[in-house]
Write an enzyme that holds these catalytic residues in place. Structure first.
Site, short mmCIF file in Angstrom:
data_model
loop_
_atom_site.label_atom_id
_atom_site.label_comp_id
_atom_site.label_asym_id
_atom_site.label_seq_id
_atom_site.Cartn_x
_atom_site.Cartn_y
_atom_site.Cartn_z
N ASP A 160 -43.32 -90.15 -13.07
CA ASP A 160 -44.49 -90.21 -13.96
C ASP A 160 -45.41 -89.00 -13.84
O ASP A 160 -46.62 -89.10 -14.04
CB ASP A 160 -45.31 -91.51 -13.71
CG ASP A 160 -44.46 -92.75 -13.93
OD1 ASP A 160 -43.59 -92.71 -14.81
OD2 ASP A 160 -44.68 -93.73 -13.21
N LYS A 217 -43.24 -85.38 -17.08
CA LYS A 217 -42.02 -84.64 -17.48
C LYS A 217 -41.82 -84.69 -18.99
O LYS A 217 -41.39 -83.72 -19.61
CB LYS A 217 -40.78 -85.25 -16.79
CG LYS A 217 -40.84 -85.18 -15.27
CD LYS A 217 -39.68 -85.91 -14.62
CE LYS A 217 -39.70 -87.40 -14.79
NZ LYS A 217 -40.81 -88.12 -14.12
N GLY A 230 -39.77 -93.84 -18.13
CA GLY A 230 -40.63 -93.94 -19.31
C GLY A 230 -41.30 -92.59 -19.47
O GLY A 230 -42.11 -92.21 -18.63
N HIS A 231 -40.91 -91.83 -20.48
CA HIS A 231 -41.43 -90.48 -20.68
C HIS A 231 -42.33 -90.48 -21.91
O HIS A 231 -41.88 -90.73 -23.02
CB HIS A 231 -40.27 -89.48 -20.84
CG HIS A 231 -39.43 -89.38 -19.60
ND1 HIS A 231 -38.29 -88.62 -19.52
CD2 HIS A 231 -39.57 -89.94 -18.38
CE1 HIS A 231 -37.79 -88.72 -18.30
NE2 HIS A 231 -38.54 -89.53 -17.60
N GLN A 291 -37.39 -89.94 -13.13
CA GLN A 291 -37.95 -90.29 -11.82
C GLN A 291 -38.52 -89.04 -11.13
O GLN A 291 -38.97 -88.15 -11.82
CB GLN A 291 -36.87 -90.98 -10.94
CG GLN A 291 -36.52 -92.39 -11.41
CD GLN A 291 -35.52 -92.45 -12.53
OE1 GLN A 291 -34.48 -91.84 -12.46
NE2 GLN A 291 -35.83 -93.19 -13.57
P1 GDP Z 1 -43.01 -88.89 -17.04
O1 GDP Z 1 -42.32 -90.16 -16.72
O2 GDP Z 1 -42.91 -87.88 -15.96
O3 GDP Z 1 -42.61 -88.33 -18.38
O4 GDP Z 1 -44.58 -89.26 -17.13
P2 GDP Z 1 -45.23 -90.53 -17.90
O5 GDP Z 1 -45.12 -90.31 -19.34
O6 GDP Z 1 -44.69 -91.81 -17.35
O7 GDP Z 1 -46.74 -90.45 -17.40
C1 GDP Z 1 -47.50 -89.29 -17.58
C2 GDP Z 1 -48.76 -89.65 -18.39
O8 GDP Z 1 -49.66 -88.54 -18.33
C3 GDP Z 1 -48.52 -89.87 -19.86
O9 GDP Z 1 -49.41 -90.86 -20.31
C4 GDP Z 1 -48.87 -88.53 -20.52
O10 GDP Z 1 -49.29 -88.64 -21.87
C5 GDP Z 1 -49.98 -88.09 -19.64
N1 GDP Z 1 -50.19 -86.65 -19.48
C6 GDP Z 1 -49.25 -85.68 -19.28
N2 GDP Z 1 -49.86 -84.50 -19.01
C7 GDP Z 1 -51.20 -84.74 -19.03
C8 GDP Z 1 -52.35 -83.93 -18.78
O11 GDP Z 1 -52.26 -82.76 -18.46
N3 GDP Z 1 -53.57 -84.56 -18.86
C9 GDP Z 1 -53.70 -85.88 -19.18
N4 GDP Z 1 -54.94 -86.40 -19.25
N5 GDP Z 1 -52.63 -86.66 -19.42
C10 GDP Z 1 -51.40 -86.10 -19.33
P1 IMO Z 2 -39.97 -91.73 -14.83
O1 IMO Z 2 -38.74 -91.03 -15.34
C1 IMO Z 2 -41.91 -93.97 -11.66
C2 IMO Z 2 -39.36 -96.55 -9.20
C3 IMO Z 2 -39.59 -98.05 -9.31
C4 IMO Z 2 -39.21 -98.49 -7.90
C5 IMO Z 2 -38.04 -97.55 -7.57
C6 IMO Z 2 -36.66 -98.16 -7.84
O2 IMO Z 2 -40.79 -92.35 -15.89
O3 IMO Z 2 -40.74 -90.83 -13.92
P2 IMO Z 2 -35.27 -98.71 -10.03
O4 IMO Z 2 -35.62 -99.47 -11.25
O5 IMO Z 2 -34.89 -97.28 -10.28
O6 IMO Z 2 -34.28 -99.40 -9.15
O7 IMO Z 2 -36.63 -98.68 -9.16
O8 IMO Z 2 -38.20 -96.40 -8.38
N1 IMO Z 2 -39.09 -95.86 -10.48
C7 IMO Z 2 -39.99 -95.09 -11.11
N2 IMO Z 2 -41.28 -94.83 -10.82
N3 IMO Z 2 -41.32 -93.38 -12.74
C8 IMO Z 2 -40.03 -93.63 -13.02
O9 IMO Z 2 -39.37 -92.96 -13.99
C9 IMO Z 2 -39.30 -94.54 -12.23
N4 IMO Z 2 -38.04 -95.01 -12.24
C10 IMO Z 2 -37.92 -95.81 -11.16
O10 IMO Z 2 -40.93 -98.36 -9.61
O11 IMO Z 2 -40.24 -98.19 -7.02
MG MG Z 3 -42.74 -92.20 -16.56
#
Ligand code: GDP
Ligand code: IMO
Ligand code: MG
Length: 436
Positions: A13, A16, A40-41, A224
Protein backbone atom coordinates in the site's frame (compact mmCIF):
# COMPACT_ATOMS: atom_id res chain seq x y z
CA UNK A 1 15.01 2.97 -19.45
CA UNK A 2 13.40 0.19 -21.43
CA UNK A 3 12.40 -2.10 -18.55
CA UNK A 4 11.42 -0.51 -15.22
CA UNK A 5 10.40 -2.57 -12.19
CA UNK A 6 8.19 -0.93 -9.56
CA UNK A 7 8.28 -2.65 -6.16
CA UNK A 8 6.88 -1.89 -2.71
CA UNK A 9 9.63 -1.04 -0.22
CA UNK A 10 7.54 -1.50 2.95
CA UNK A 11 4.51 -3.65 3.88
CA UNK A 12 2.37 -2.88 0.82
CA UNK A 13 0.00 0.00 0.00
CA UNK A 14 2.90 2.37 -0.61
CA UNK A 15 1.21 3.88 -3.67
CA UNK A 16 2.46 1.54 -6.41
CA UNK A 17 -0.80 1.98 -8.34
CA UNK A 18 -0.28 5.74 -8.67
CA UNK A 19 3.38 5.34 -9.70
CA UNK A 20 2.55 2.72 -12.36
CA UNK A 21 -0.34 4.81 -13.69
CA UNK A 22 1.99 7.81 -14.04
CA UNK A 23 4.82 5.96 -15.73
CA UNK A 24 2.39 4.03 -17.95
CA UNK A 25 1.72 7.19 -19.96
CA UNK A 26 4.63 6.29 -22.25
CA UNK A 27 4.77 2.53 -21.65
CA UNK A 28 4.22 0.01 -24.41
CA UNK A 29 3.72 -2.93 -22.07
CA UNK A 30 2.69 -3.07 -18.38
CA UNK A 31 3.06 -6.45 -16.68
CA UNK A 32 1.49 -7.35 -13.33
CA UNK A 33 3.99 -9.97 -12.24
CA UNK A 34 2.86 -11.76 -9.06
CA UNK A 35 0.32 -11.93 -6.21
CA UNK A 36 -3.41 -11.95 -6.75
CA UNK A 37 -6.47 -9.96 -5.79
CA UNK A 38 -5.05 -9.63 -2.27
CA UNK A 39 -3.57 -6.49 -3.86
CA UNK A 40 -5.50 -3.24 -4.08
CA UNK A 41 -3.87 -0.58 -6.26
CA UNK A 42 -5.56 2.82 -6.24
CA UNK A 43 -5.42 5.09 -9.25
CA UNK A 44 -6.89 8.59 -9.29
CA UNK A 45 -7.23 10.17 -12.72
CA UNK A 46 -9.62 12.17 -14.92
CA UNK A 47 -12.14 9.31 -14.90
CA UNK A 48 -12.27 9.17 -11.09
CA UNK A 49 -10.82 6.86 -8.46
CA UNK A 50 -10.24 3.19 -9.25
CA UNK A 51 -9.26 0.26 -7.04
CA UNK A 52 -7.49 -2.34 -9.16
CA UNK A 53 -6.85 -5.82 -7.83
CA UNK A 54 -5.66 -7.86 -10.83
CA UNK A 55 -5.79 -5.58 -13.86
CA UNK A 56 -2.44 -3.81 -14.34
CA UNK A 57 -2.52 -0.11 -13.47
CA UNK A 58 -1.39 0.64 -17.05
CA UNK A 59 -4.94 -0.02 -18.29
CA UNK A 60 -5.67 3.74 -18.50
CA UNK A 61 -3.24 4.11 -21.38
CA UNK A 62 -5.25 2.61 -24.26
CA UNK A 63 -2.07 2.23 -26.31
CA UNK A 64 -0.39 -0.05 -23.75
CA UNK A 65 -0.59 -3.83 -23.71
CA UNK A 66 -1.39 -4.93 -20.15
CA UNK A 67 -0.34 -8.43 -19.19
CA UNK A 68 -1.34 -10.61 -16.24
CA UNK A 69 1.82 -12.69 -16.00
CA UNK A 70 2.52 -16.39 -15.27
CA UNK A 71 3.39 -15.52 -11.65
CA UNK A 72 -0.06 -14.13 -10.81
CA UNK A 73 -2.67 -16.07 -8.79
CA UNK A 74 -5.77 -15.32 -10.81
CA UNK A 75 -9.32 -15.40 -9.46
CA UNK A 76 -11.37 -15.38 -12.68
CA UNK A 77 -14.59 -14.39 -10.89
CA UNK A 78 -12.84 -11.32 -9.45
CA UNK A 79 -11.26 -10.45 -12.77
CA UNK A 80 -14.58 -10.64 -14.63
CA UNK A 81 -16.12 -8.27 -12.05
CA UNK A 82 -13.16 -5.90 -12.26
CA UNK A 83 -13.38 -5.76 -16.06
CA UNK A 84 -17.11 -5.05 -15.89
CA UNK A 85 -16.58 -2.09 -13.55
CA UNK A 86 -13.79 -0.68 -15.73
CA UNK A 87 -15.85 -1.00 -18.90
CA UNK A 88 -18.93 0.55 -17.26
CA UNK A 89 -16.76 3.53 -16.31
CA UNK A 90 -15.50 4.01 -19.83
CA UNK A 91 -12.08 2.35 -19.58
CA UNK A 92 -11.03 0.29 -22.61
CA UNK A 93 -9.86 -3.18 -21.59
CA UNK A 94 -9.10 -4.67 -24.99
CA UNK A 95 -5.35 -4.22 -24.42
CA UNK A 96 -5.39 -6.92 -21.72
CA UNK A 97 -3.66 -10.29 -22.03
CA UNK A 98 -3.66 -13.14 -19.50
CA UNK A 99 -0.86 -15.68 -19.41
CA UNK A 100 -2.06 -19.23 -19.89
CA UNK A 101 0.49 -20.16 -17.19
CA UNK A 102 -1.16 -18.09 -14.43
CA UNK A 103 -2.58 -20.29 -11.67
CA UNK A 104 -6.30 -20.08 -10.89
CA UNK A 105 -7.72 -19.32 -7.47
CA UNK A 106 -10.52 -21.87 -6.94
CA UNK A 107 -13.42 -21.62 -4.44
CA UNK A 108 -11.82 -24.34 -2.32
CA UNK A 109 -8.71 -22.18 -1.91
CA UNK A 110 -10.84 -19.53 -0.22
CA UNK A 111 -12.38 -22.15 2.09
CA UNK A 112 -8.98 -23.60 2.92
CA UNK A 113 -7.54 -20.22 3.76
CA UNK A 114 -10.39 -19.50 6.13
CA UNK A 115 -9.88 -22.89 7.80
CA UNK A 116 -6.10 -22.42 8.06
CA UNK A 117 -6.43 -18.94 9.54
CA UNK A 118 -9.07 -20.23 11.99
CA UNK A 119 -6.80 -23.06 13.12
CA UNK A 120 -3.93 -20.64 13.80
CA UNK A 121 -5.97 -18.90 16.50
CA UNK A 122 -4.05 -15.99 18.03
CA UNK A 123 -1.18 -16.59 15.56
CA UNK A 124 -3.38 -15.91 12.49
CA UNK A 125 -1.51 -14.12 9.69
CA UNK A 126 -4.33 -11.66 9.07
CA UNK A 127 -4.57 -12.77 5.46
CA UNK A 128 -6.80 -10.83 3.08
CA UNK A 129 -8.85 -14.03 2.72
CA UNK A 130 -8.51 -14.13 -1.06
CA UNK A 131 -7.18 -17.71 -1.16
CA UNK A 132 -3.79 -16.66 -2.46
CA UNK A 133 -1.71 -18.79 -0.03
CA UNK A 134 -3.55 -22.06 -0.79
CA UNK A 135 -3.41 -21.30 -4.55
CA UNK A 136 0.39 -20.98 -4.46
CA UNK A 137 0.45 -24.02 -2.14
CA UNK A 138 -1.23 -26.13 -4.84
CA UNK A 139 1.13 -24.66 -7.45
CA UNK A 140 4.14 -25.81 -5.42
CA UNK A 141 2.39 -29.14 -4.77
CA UNK A 142 1.96 -29.43 -8.56
CA UNK A 143 -1.78 -29.90 -8.46
CA UNK A 144 -2.62 -26.32 -9.42
CA UNK A 145 -4.94 -25.41 -12.27
CA UNK A 146 -3.79 -22.84 -14.80
CA UNK A 147 -5.65 -20.35 -16.97
CA UNK A 148 -4.68 -22.32 -20.09
CA UNK A 149 -6.43 -25.40 -18.67
CA UNK A 150 -9.75 -23.57 -19.21
CA UNK A 151 -9.29 -24.16 -22.96
CA UNK A 152 -10.05 -27.88 -22.64
CA UNK A 153 -13.22 -28.62 -20.63
CA UNK A 154 -12.45 -32.33 -20.16
CA UNK A 155 -8.95 -31.74 -18.89
CA UNK A 156 -10.18 -28.85 -16.74
CA UNK A 157 -12.83 -31.02 -15.03
CA UNK A 158 -10.21 -33.69 -14.31
CA UNK A 159 -7.94 -31.11 -12.67
CA UNK A 160 -10.81 -29.69 -10.61
CA UNK A 161 -11.53 -33.19 -9.35
CA UNK A 162 -7.93 -33.70 -8.19
CA UNK A 163 -7.68 -30.24 -6.61
CA UNK A 164 -11.00 -30.53 -4.79
CA UNK A 165 -10.22 -33.99 -3.40
CA UNK A 166 -6.93 -32.70 -2.04
CA UNK A 167 -8.62 -29.62 -0.51
CA UNK A 168 -11.30 -31.78 1.11
CA UNK A 169 -8.60 -33.97 2.69
CA UNK A 170 -6.96 -30.88 4.14
CA UNK A 171 -10.28 -29.50 5.40
CA UNK A 172 -10.97 -32.85 7.09
CA UNK A 173 -7.54 -32.78 8.73
CA UNK A 174 -8.26 -29.30 10.05
CA UNK A 175 -11.64 -30.49 11.32
CA UNK A 176 -13.38 -27.93 9.10
CA UNK A 177 -14.99 -30.10 6.43
CA UNK A 178 -18.66 -29.06 6.07
CA UNK A 179 -19.68 -31.43 3.29
CA UNK A 180 -18.84 -31.75 -0.38
CA UNK A 181 -18.97 -28.75 -2.69
CA UNK A 182 -20.32 -29.81 -6.07
CA UNK A 183 -17.40 -30.53 -8.33
CA UNK A 184 -19.44 -30.24 -11.50
CA UNK A 185 -21.11 -26.99 -10.45
CA UNK A 186 -17.70 -25.47 -9.71
CA UNK A 187 -16.28 -26.60 -13.04
CA UNK A 188 -19.38 -25.29 -14.89
CA UNK A 189 -19.06 -21.92 -13.17
CA UNK A 190 -15.40 -21.62 -14.13
CA UNK A 191 -16.09 -22.64 -17.70
CA UNK A 192 -18.51 -19.70 -17.97
CA UNK A 193 -15.69 -17.37 -16.87
CA UNK A 194 -13.59 -19.07 -19.52
CA UNK A 195 -16.01 -17.98 -22.22
CA UNK A 196 -15.63 -14.36 -21.02
CA UNK A 197 -11.84 -14.48 -20.60
CA UNK A 198 -10.91 -16.73 -23.53
CA UNK A 199 -10.11 -13.80 -25.84
CA UNK A 200 -7.43 -12.59 -23.38
CA UNK A 201 -5.70 -15.91 -22.53
CA UNK A 202 -2.46 -16.37 -24.44
CA UNK A 203 1.09 -17.66 -24.34
CA UNK A 204 2.52 -14.25 -23.42
CA UNK A 205 6.17 -15.37 -23.47
CA UNK A 206 6.81 -14.51 -27.16
CA UNK A 207 4.98 -11.20 -26.73
CA UNK A 208 7.19 -10.22 -23.78
CA UNK A 209 10.35 -11.44 -25.55
CA UNK A 210 9.40 -9.49 -28.71
CA UNK A 211 8.81 -6.31 -26.70
CA UNK A 212 12.22 -6.64 -25.01
CA UNK A 213 14.05 -7.26 -28.26
CA UNK A 214 12.55 -4.22 -29.97
CA UNK A 215 13.43 -2.02 -26.98
CA UNK A 216 9.82 -1.32 -26.02
CA UNK A 217 9.10 0.55 -22.78
CA UNK A 218 8.09 -2.15 -20.30
CA UNK A 219 6.84 -1.63 -16.77
CA UNK A 220 6.84 -4.47 -14.25
CA UNK A 221 4.14 -3.88 -11.64
CA UNK A 222 4.83 -5.33 -8.21
CA UNK A 223 2.18 -6.11 -5.64
CA UNK A 224 2.43 -6.19 -1.83
CA UNK A 225 5.83 -5.04 -0.50
CA UNK A 226 9.29 -6.46 0.13
CA UNK A 227 8.61 -6.83 3.88
CA UNK A 228 5.78 -9.21 2.94
CA UNK A 229 8.06 -11.25 0.64
CA UNK A 230 7.98 -14.97 1.45
CA UNK A 231 11.78 -15.30 1.70
CA UNK A 232 12.89 -11.88 2.90
CA UNK A 233 9.81 -10.52 4.69
CA UNK A 234 8.67 -10.79 8.29
CA UNK A 235 7.95 -14.53 8.06
CA UNK A 236 5.54 -16.10 8.88
CA UNK A 237 3.62 -12.80 8.72
CA UNK A 238 4.17 -12.57 5.00
CA UNK A 239 2.35 -13.15 1.76
CA UNK A 240 3.09 -16.19 -0.39
CA UNK A 241 4.80 -14.74 -3.43
CA UNK A 242 8.14 -13.08 -4.13
CA UNK A 243 7.63 -9.30 -3.91
CA UNK A 244 11.14 -8.21 -4.96
CA UNK A 245 12.57 -7.07 -8.31
CA UNK A 246 13.91 -10.63 -8.68
CA UNK A 247 10.40 -11.94 -7.98
CA UNK A 248 9.00 -9.66 -10.68
CA UNK A 249 11.49 -11.09 -13.18
CA UNK A 250 10.53 -14.62 -12.20
CA UNK A 251 6.80 -13.92 -12.31
CA UNK A 252 6.85 -12.04 -15.60
CA UNK A 253 9.46 -14.05 -17.50
CA UNK A 254 11.58 -10.94 -18.07
CA UNK A 255 15.26 -11.89 -17.72
CA UNK A 256 17.05 -10.03 -14.89
CA UNK A 257 19.65 -8.44 -17.18
CA UNK A 258 16.85 -6.76 -19.15
CA UNK A 259 15.82 -4.62 -16.14
CA UNK A 260 17.34 -1.16 -16.52
CA UNK A 261 15.76 0.60 -13.62
CA UNK A 262 14.11 -0.46 -10.39
CA UNK A 263 11.95 1.87 -8.35
CA UNK A 264 11.20 1.30 -4.68
CA UNK A 265 7.94 2.85 -3.58
CA UNK A 266 7.96 4.06 0.04
CA UNK A 267 5.46 6.08 2.02
CA UNK A 268 6.83 8.99 4.02
CA UNK A 269 5.67 7.01 7.06
CA UNK A 270 4.79 3.30 7.52
CA UNK A 271 1.61 1.27 7.41
CA UNK A 272 0.86 -2.40 7.79
CA UNK A 273 -2.38 -4.42 7.50
CA UNK A 274 -2.73 -7.78 9.23
CA UNK A 275 -0.54 -9.28 11.95
CA UNK A 276 3.20 -9.23 12.46
CA UNK A 277 5.91 -6.97 13.84
CA UNK A 278 6.07 -3.29 12.98
CA UNK A 279 8.67 -1.58 15.20
CA UNK A 280 7.57 2.02 14.58
CA UNK A 281 3.84 1.41 14.99
CA UNK A 282 2.16 4.28 16.85
CA UNK A 283 -0.62 3.06 19.09
CA UNK A 284 -1.36 6.60 20.23
CA UNK A 285 -3.03 9.76 19.01
CA UNK A 286 -0.36 10.34 16.32
CA UNK A 287 -1.08 6.90 14.81
CA UNK A 288 -4.82 7.67 14.84
CA UNK A 289 -4.14 11.09 13.33
CA UNK A 290 -2.14 9.58 10.43
CA UNK A 291 -4.83 6.94 9.81
CA UNK A 292 -7.64 9.50 9.71
CA UNK A 293 -5.77 12.13 7.72
CA UNK A 294 -4.52 9.65 5.14
CA UNK A 295 -7.64 7.51 5.25
CA UNK A 296 -5.51 4.44 5.88
CA UNK A 297 -8.10 1.72 5.41
CA UNK A 298 -7.41 -1.28 3.15
CA UNK A 299 -8.37 -1.00 -0.53
CA UNK A 300 -9.12 -4.74 -0.63
CA UNK A 301 -10.58 -5.54 2.81
CA UNK A 302 -11.43 -2.13 4.31
CA UNK A 303 -9.42 -3.03 7.45
CA UNK A 304 -7.79 -0.18 9.39
CA UNK A 305 -4.09 0.01 8.54
CA UNK A 306 -1.63 0.21 11.41
CA UNK A 307 0.35 3.46 11.14
CA UNK A 308 3.79 4.51 12.35
CA UNK A 309 6.87 6.61 11.61
CA UNK A 310 9.18 6.01 8.64
CA UNK A 311 11.50 3.13 9.49
CA UNK A 312 14.89 3.55 7.83
CA UNK A 313 16.16 0.19 9.16
CA UNK A 314 13.64 -1.93 7.24
CA UNK A 315 13.75 0.53 4.32
CA UNK A 316 17.52 0.25 3.91
CA UNK A 317 17.15 -3.54 4.09
CA UNK A 318 14.53 -3.62 1.30
CA UNK A 319 16.51 -1.14 -0.84
CA UNK A 320 19.58 -3.36 -0.52
CA UNK A 321 17.66 -6.54 -1.39
CA UNK A 322 16.17 -4.96 -4.49
CA UNK A 323 19.04 -2.74 -5.62
CA UNK A 324 16.68 0.19 -6.14
CA UNK A 325 18.03 2.84 -8.49
CA UNK A 326 15.29 5.32 -7.46
CA UNK A 327 12.76 5.82 -4.74
CA UNK A 328 9.22 7.05 -5.20
CA UNK A 329 8.46 8.73 -1.86
CA UNK A 330 4.69 8.98 -1.60
CA UNK A 331 2.23 10.76 0.71
CA UNK A 332 4.67 13.43 1.88
CA UNK A 333 1.67 15.78 2.13
CA UNK A 334 0.22 13.64 4.92
CA UNK A 335 2.95 15.00 7.23
CA UNK A 336 2.09 18.66 6.41
CA UNK A 337 0.59 19.61 9.76
CA UNK A 338 3.05 17.94 12.13
CA UNK A 339 5.24 19.95 14.47
CA UNK A 340 8.02 17.34 14.42
CA UNK A 341 8.55 14.20 12.38
CA UNK A 342 10.41 11.13 13.63
CA UNK A 343 12.59 8.80 11.58
CA UNK A 344 13.71 5.46 12.98
CA UNK A 345 17.45 5.11 12.33
CA UNK A 346 18.29 2.01 14.42
CA UNK A 347 16.75 -0.47 16.85
CA UNK A 348 17.47 -1.21 20.43
CA UNK A 349 17.24 -4.95 20.98
CA UNK A 350 17.63 -5.98 24.62
CA UNK A 351 20.08 -3.15 25.27
CA UNK A 352 22.13 -3.52 22.06
CA UNK A 353 21.86 -1.11 19.15
CA UNK A 354 21.28 -2.92 15.84
CA UNK A 355 21.02 -1.73 12.23
CA UNK A 356 19.75 -4.94 10.61
CA UNK A 357 16.42 -6.71 10.53
CA UNK A 358 16.46 -9.85 12.72
CA UNK A 359 15.24 -13.04 11.06
CA UNK A 360 12.66 -13.92 13.66
CA UNK A 361 9.36 -12.07 13.94
CA UNK A 362 9.41 -12.32 17.73
CA UNK A 363 12.86 -10.66 17.84
CA UNK A 364 11.69 -7.86 15.56
CA UNK A 365 8.67 -7.51 17.85
CA UNK A 366 11.08 -6.80 20.73
CA UNK A 367 13.04 -4.15 18.82
CA UNK A 368 12.52 -0.62 20.12
CA UNK A 369 12.97 2.13 17.54
CA UNK A 370 15.76 4.68 17.99
CA UNK A 371 14.43 7.94 16.58
CA UNK A 372 15.88 11.03 15.06
CA UNK A 373 13.54 14.04 15.11
CA UNK A 374 13.19 16.52 12.29
CA UNK A 375 11.17 19.73 12.32
CA UNK A 376 7.88 19.71 10.41
CA UNK A 377 7.01 22.30 7.71
CA UNK A 378 3.49 23.13 8.94
CA UNK A 379 2.17 24.22 5.57
CA UNK A 380 0.37 22.53 2.69
CA UNK A 381 2.60 21.13 -0.08
CA UNK A 382 -0.25 19.64 -2.16
CA UNK A 383 0.26 22.11 -5.02
CA UNK A 384 4.05 21.99 -5.17
CA UNK A 385 5.41 20.62 -8.44
CA UNK A 386 9.16 21.40 -8.15
CA UNK A 387 11.49 20.08 -5.51
CA UNK A 388 13.02 23.53 -5.04
CA UNK A 389 9.59 24.94 -4.14
CA UNK A 390 9.18 22.63 -1.15
CA UNK A 391 9.62 24.16 2.30
CA UNK A 392 13.20 23.78 3.54
CA UNK A 393 12.11 21.32 6.27
CA UNK A 394 10.36 19.08 3.72
CA UNK A 395 13.48 19.07 1.50
CA UNK A 396 15.54 18.15 4.52
CA UNK A 397 13.22 15.25 5.36
CA UNK A 398 13.41 13.92 1.78
CA UNK A 399 17.20 14.26 1.69
CA UNK A 400 17.54 12.46 5.01
CA UNK A 401 15.36 9.58 3.71
CA UNK A 402 17.47 9.42 0.52
CA UNK A 403 20.65 9.27 2.57
CA UNK A 404 19.36 6.63 4.98
CA UNK A 405 17.82 4.41 2.29
CA UNK A 406 20.65 4.92 -0.19
CA UNK A 407 18.78 5.92 -3.36
CA UNK A 408 17.50 9.20 -4.82
CA UNK A 409 13.84 10.17 -4.43
CA UNK A 410 13.20 10.76 -8.13
CA UNK A 411 9.46 10.91 -7.60
CA UNK A 412 7.73 12.56 -4.64
CA UNK A 413 3.99 12.36 -4.04
CA UNK A 414 2.19 15.39 -2.61
CA UNK A 415 -1.36 14.13 -3.22
CA UNK A 416 -3.26 11.25 -4.85
CA UNK A 417 -3.85 12.92 -8.24
CA UNK A 418 -1.47 12.51 -11.16
CA UNK A 419 -0.45 16.17 -11.18
CA UNK A 420 0.40 16.05 -7.45
CA UNK A 421 3.79 14.58 -8.19
CA UNK A 422 7.29 16.02 -8.15
CA UNK A 423 9.40 14.32 -10.82
CA UNK A 424 13.14 14.82 -10.75
CA UNK A 425 16.42 13.09 -11.56
CA UNK A 426 15.74 10.03 -13.66
CA UNK A 427 12.07 10.91 -13.92
CA UNK A 428 12.52 14.56 -14.84
CA UNK A 429 11.29 13.91 -18.35
CA UNK A 430 9.27 10.80 -17.49
CA UNK A 431 6.01 10.45 -15.52
CA UNK A 432 4.12 11.92 -18.49
CA UNK A 433 0.69 11.77 -16.87
CA UNK A 434 1.98 14.13 -14.15
CA UNK A 435 2.44 16.93 -16.66
CA UNK A 436 -0.46 19.41 -16.66
P1 GDP B 1 -0.67 0.32 -3.58
O1 GDP B 1 -1.31 -0.93 -3.12
O2 GDP B 1 0.80 0.35 -3.34
O3 GDP B 1 -1.01 0.65 -5.02
O4 GDP B 1 -1.28 1.49 -2.66
P2 GDP B 1 -2.84 1.70 -2.28
O5 GDP B 1 -3.55 2.16 -3.46
O6 GDP B 1 -3.37 0.50 -1.57
O7 GDP B 1 -2.73 2.84 -1.17
C1 GDP B 1 -2.09 4.06 -1.46
C2 GDP B 1 -3.09 5.20 -1.21
O8 GDP B 1 -2.37 6.43 -1.21
C3 GDP B 1 -4.14 5.36 -2.28
O9 GDP B 1 -5.33 5.80 -1.67
C4 GDP B 1 -3.60 6.47 -3.20
O10 GDP B 1 -4.60 7.18 -3.88
C5 GDP B 1 -2.90 7.32 -2.20
N1 GDP B 1 -1.75 8.09 -2.64
C6 GDP B 1 -0.72 7.68 -3.45
N2 GDP B 1 0.24 8.64 -3.49
C7 GDP B 1 -0.19 9.66 -2.70
C8 GDP B 1 0.38 10.91 -2.30
O11 GDP B 1 1.49 11.26 -2.66
N3 GDP B 1 -0.36 11.67 -1.43
C9 GDP B 1 -1.59 11.28 -0.97
N4 GDP B 1 -2.24 12.10 -0.13
N5 GDP B 1 -2.14 10.11 -1.32
C10 GDP B 1 -1.45 9.30 -2.17
P1 IMO C 1 -0.90 -4.19 -2.25
O1 IMO C 1 -0.48 -4.74 -3.59
C1 IMO C 1 -0.96 -4.57 2.07
C2 IMO C 1 -0.93 -8.64 3.71
C3 IMO C 1 -2.18 -9.09 4.45
C4 IMO C 1 -1.56 -10.05 5.47
C5 IMO C 1 -0.44 -10.70 4.65
C6 IMO C 1 -0.83 -12.05 4.03
O2 IMO C 1 -2.18 -3.46 -2.29
O3 IMO C 1 0.22 -3.43 -1.63
P2 IMO C 1 -2.38 -12.77 2.00
O4 IMO C 1 -3.78 -12.44 1.66
O5 IMO C 1 -1.39 -12.37 0.95
O6 IMO C 1 -2.17 -14.19 2.44
O7 IMO C 1 -2.04 -11.89 3.32
O8 IMO C 1 -0.10 -9.80 3.62
N1 IMO C 1 -1.17 -8.15 2.33
C7 IMO C 1 -1.13 -6.86 1.98
N2 IMO C 1 -0.97 -5.76 2.74
N3 IMO C 1 -1.09 -4.46 0.72
C8 IMO C 1 -1.22 -5.57 -0.05
O9 IMO C 1 -1.21 -5.52 -1.39
C9 IMO C 1 -1.29 -6.84 0.57
N4 IMO C 1 -1.44 -8.10 0.13
C10 IMO C 1 -1.35 -8.90 1.21
O10 IMO C 1 -2.84 -8.01 5.08
O11 IMO C 1 -0.96 -9.33 6.49
MG1 MG D 1 -2.83 -1.55 -1.84
Amino acid sequence: MAVTAVVGGQWGDEGKGKVIDLLAGTADVVIRAHGGDNAGHTVVNDLGEFALHLVPAGIFNPAATCIIAPGVALNPAGLVRELEVLEQRGVRTDGLLISDRAHLVMPYHLMLEQAQEGSRGADAIGSTGRGIGPTYGDKVGRIGIRAGDLRDAVKFRRRVSTGLAHANDQLRMLGRFDGEISESQMADEYLTYASRLREFIRDVSPIVAGAISRGAEILLEGAQGTLLDLDHGTYPYATTSACTVAGLCQGSGVPPQAVDHSVGVYKAYCTRVGSGPMPTELKDGVGDYLRERAHEFGTTTGRARRCGWFDAVVSRYTARLNGFSSIALTRLDILDELETISLCVAYDLDGSRIQDVPYDASLLERCRPVYEELPGWKTSISDVSDFEELPREAMRFVERVEHLVGAPADMIGVGPARRQTISRGRFRSAAPFAKP
